[in-house]
Motif scaffolding. Sequence first.
Motif, mmCIF file in Angstrom:
data_model
loop_
_atom_site.group_PDB
_atom_site.id
_atom_site.type_symbol
_atom_site.label_atom_id
_atom_site.label_comp_id
_atom_site.label_asym_id
_atom_site.label_seq_id
_atom_site.Cartn_x
_atom_site.Cartn_y
_atom_site.Cartn_z
ATOM 1 N N LEU A 107 71.085 27.347 37.350
ATOM 2 C CA LEU A 107 70.191 28.440 36.969
ATOM 3 C C LEU A 107 69.843 28.348 35.488
ATOM 4 C CD1 LEU A 107 68.866 31.170 37.829
ATOM 5 C CD2 LEU A 107 70.987 32.273 37.066
ATOM 6 N N GLU A 108 68.565 28.376 35.198
ATOM 7 C CA GLU A 108 68.077 28.439 33.826
ATOM 8 C C GLU A 108 66.795 29.274 33.814
ATOM 9 O OE1 GLU A 108 66.831 24.756 32.090
ATOM 10 O OE2 GLU A 108 65.774 24.088 33.885
ATOM 11 N N LYS A 109 66.162 29.327 32.688
ATOM 12 C CA LYS A 109 64.907 30.062 32.556
ATOM 13 C C LYS A 109 63.871 29.499 33.530
ATOM 14 C CE LYS A 109 61.301 31.100 29.148
ATOM 15 N NZ LYS A 109 60.891 30.914 27.726
ATOM 16 N N GLY A 110 63.224 30.400 34.295
ATOM 17 C CA GLY A 110 62.193 29.945 35.211
ATOM 18 C C GLY A 110 62.217 30.654 36.537
ATOM 19 N N ASN A 111 61.362 30.223 37.434
ATOM 20 C CA ASN A 111 61.232 30.816 38.764
ATOM 21 C C ASN A 111 61.789 29.879 39.823
ATOM 22 O OD1 ASN A 111 59.825 33.109 37.736
ATOM 23 N ND2 ASN A 111 57.942 31.897 37.664
ATOM 24 N N TYR A 112 62.522 30.460 40.761
ATOM 25 C CA TYR A 112 63.163 29.690 41.821
ATOM 26 C C TYR A 112 62.677 30.159 43.190
ATOM 27 C CZ TYR A 112 66.598 27.869 38.486
ATOM 28 O OH TYR A 112 67.201 27.241 37.429
ATOM 29 N N LYS A 113 62.647 29.223 44.133
ATOM 30 C CA LYS A 113 62.351 29.554 45.510
ATOM 31 C C LYS A 113 63.498 29.091 46.396
ATOM 32 C CE LYS A 113 57.274 29.637 45.447
ATOM 33 N NZ LYS A 113 56.029 29.065 46.047
ATOM 34 N N VAL A 114 63.975 29.998 47.246
ATOM 35 C CA VAL A 114 65.012 29.682 48.216
ATOM 36 C C VAL A 114 64.377 29.746 49.590
ATOM 37 C CG1 VAL A 114 67.259 30.335 49.149
ATOM 38 C CG2 VAL A 114 66.760 30.719 46.728
ATOM 39 N N VAL A 115 64.398 28.634 50.296
ATOM 40 C CA VAL A 115 63.749 28.564 51.608
ATOM 41 C C VAL A 115 64.750 28.074 52.641
ATOM 42 C CG1 VAL A 115 61.878 27.555 52.956
ATOM 43 C CG2 VAL A 115 61.509 28.095 50.536
ATOM 44 N N GLY A 116 64.919 28.853 53.693
ATOM 45 C CA GLY A 116 65.826 28.473 54.758
ATOM 46 C C GLY A 116 65.494 29.191 56.036
ATOM 47 N N LYS A 117 66.461 29.246 56.960
ATOM 48 C CA LYS A 117 66.254 29.953 58.231
ATOM 49 C C LYS A 117 67.217 31.124 58.350
ATOM 50 C CE LYS A 117 64.385 26.036 60.835
ATOM 51 N NZ LYS A 117 64.555 25.169 62.043
ATOM 52 N N ASP A 118 68.447 30.828 58.750
ATOM 53 C CA ASP A 118 69.408 31.909 58.964
ATOM 54 C C ASP A 118 70.593 31.854 58.015
ATOM 55 O OD1 ASP A 118 70.487 29.605 59.920
ATOM 56 O OD2 ASP A 118 71.206 30.442 61.812
ATOM 57 N N SER A 119 70.615 30.863 57.117
ATOM 58 C CA SER A 119 71.770 30.729 56.226
ATOM 59 C C SER A 119 71.364 30.148 54.880
ATOM 60 C CB SER A 119 72.839 29.828 56.861
ATOM 61 O OG SER A 119 72.383 28.496 56.909
ATOM 62 N N LEU A 120 72.249 30.311 53.904
ATOM 63 C CA LEU A 120 72.023 29.724 52.582
ATOM 64 C C LEU A 120 72.564 28.307 52.499
ATOM 65 C CD1 LEU A 120 72.894 32.675 50.158
ATOM 66 C CD2 LEU A 120 70.678 31.541 50.369
ATOM 67 N N SER A 121 73.616 28.027 53.245
ATOM 68 C CA SER A 121 74.265 26.720 53.140
ATOM 69 C C SER A 121 73.324 25.580 53.505
ATOM 70 C CB SER A 121 75.518 26.678 54.014
ATOM 71 O OG SER A 121 75.190 26.993 55.358
ATOM 72 N N ASN A 122 72.304 25.885 54.323
ATOM 73 C CA ASN A 122 71.329 24.857 54.706
ATOM 74 C C ASN A 122 69.966 25.083 54.076
ATOM 75 O OD1 ASN A 122 73.112 23.438 56.492
ATOM 76 N ND2 ASN A 122 72.841 25.093 57.974
ATOM 77 N N ALA A 123 69.899 26.018 53.130
ATOM 78 C CA ALA A 123 68.617 26.329 52.490
ATOM 79 C C ALA A 123 68.338 25.377 51.329
ATOM 80 C CB ALA A 123 68.631 27.774 51.994
ATOM 81 N N SER A 124 67.078 25.293 50.937
ATOM 82 C CA SER A 124 66.695 24.497 49.774
ATOM 83 C C SER A 124 66.407 25.433 48.607
ATOM 84 C CB SER A 124 65.466 23.651 50.076
ATOM 85 O OG SER A 124 64.326 24.474 50.275
ATOM 86 N N ILE A 125 66.798 25.008 47.404
ATOM 87 C CA ILE A 125 66.540 25.790 46.189
ATOM 88 C C ILE A 125 65.820 24.881 45.206
ATOM 89 C CG2 ILE A 125 67.538 27.126 44.303
ATOM 90 C CD1 ILE A 125 69.929 27.696 46.031
ATOM 91 N N THR A 126 64.627 25.294 44.807
ATOM 92 C CA THR A 126 63.832 24.502 43.876
ATOM 93 C C THR A 126 63.240 25.396 42.797
ATOM 94 O OG1 THR A 126 61.866 24.794 45.273
ATOM 95 C CG2 THR A 126 63.186 22.807 45.638
#
Length: 374
Positions: free
Chosen positions: A97-116
């Motif tokens: 985590l740093e300065k900026g905007n993040y997107k978390v995309v997944g289905k039913d869980s975080l463990s398989n989600a993507s963070i960019t």
Amino acid sequence: MKLKIIIGALLALSTTVAFAQDPFKITGNLPQAGAEKMILLSYVNQDGKSVKDSALVQDGKFTISGTTAFGNKAYLTLMPVKREPKARNTDYVDFYLEKGNYKVVGKDSLSNASITGTKVQSDYLEYNAQTANLLAQFKEISARFAKVYYAKVKDTVTIKAIQAEARPVHAKIEAALDSFIFSHPDSYVTADLILVNRMMVIDVIKFEPYYNVLSKRVLSSFAGKKITDKYLKAKQFAVGKVIDFTLPDAKGNEFKLSSLKGKYVLVDFWASWCVPCRAENPYLLKAYAELKDKNFEIVGVSLDDKRANWLKAVEIDKLPWTQVSDVKGFQTEVAVRFGITAIPQNVLLNPEGKVIAKDLRGEDVNAKIAAYIK
């Protein structure tokens, strides 16, 4: 009046510099997360403190914003709004985590989600991609090794075979780690990798390339400052330095290391709970028996935090040399001063009290020590 305004402006400016705030915003979409769920964010704020924030998941979506400084590892956890007090949170993901905007995309869980969203997160994803298969392979080997090693009846042949299997995999992991470090000198990920993987026991000469590769920007971060602090402490404990300290011995009397000037002294940092330390004691006993009449002495510095445990270990292992401790664990003054955060560690001092060798261990430690005694 003008002077007060100028002073006020200067103070306001200095405050802004000292407490720089880097805003971030995380938006996520987990359409199949279910009802009555919340997101917990664990992160480092602009003051360098670990904090937590949360947000409700509504129709699979959530937003969390705040301020941080530099780039630091953070964690997102998906959990029920109403959870059992002792329930374990197993659906989580780590990211940078740093300065900026993040997107978390997944289905039913975080463990398989993507963070960019930011450069430091891209660096982290790159490192994970380079090492994921190797780490998974080593984890599987480690699980097999533990099962055999801790069995009631040890199969030494299998143990050695698994160790031989693990070595080349471990070597590849280390090579991948170094490759990333030296190709990403301006990444906050690199700072954490160095801090966690290259600073448990510091050999100043070997560590210098890792320190020198880091950019000024990274060294100014929270992790960077920790690296500098540990590195400077290690320099005080390096070969060529004269060291001294005073600690109470097993009888409570003050013992000063420099009282042994004129002798070769092995200063051994250990603790009763440290299995590798205790495993070294038979080898040190052999070295002591062979060299004690050749102007050689050992001083054991226990990093225990319970006096009874310390003294019981000394008795069980039959250690005849001087033992000292203030029973403060790793908070003992000498450990803090020299940045000792892992044991076993030892240093060999010459008759002038100068460090001439470090971390002499193993079955042939008697020969290693004898090589330095003139």
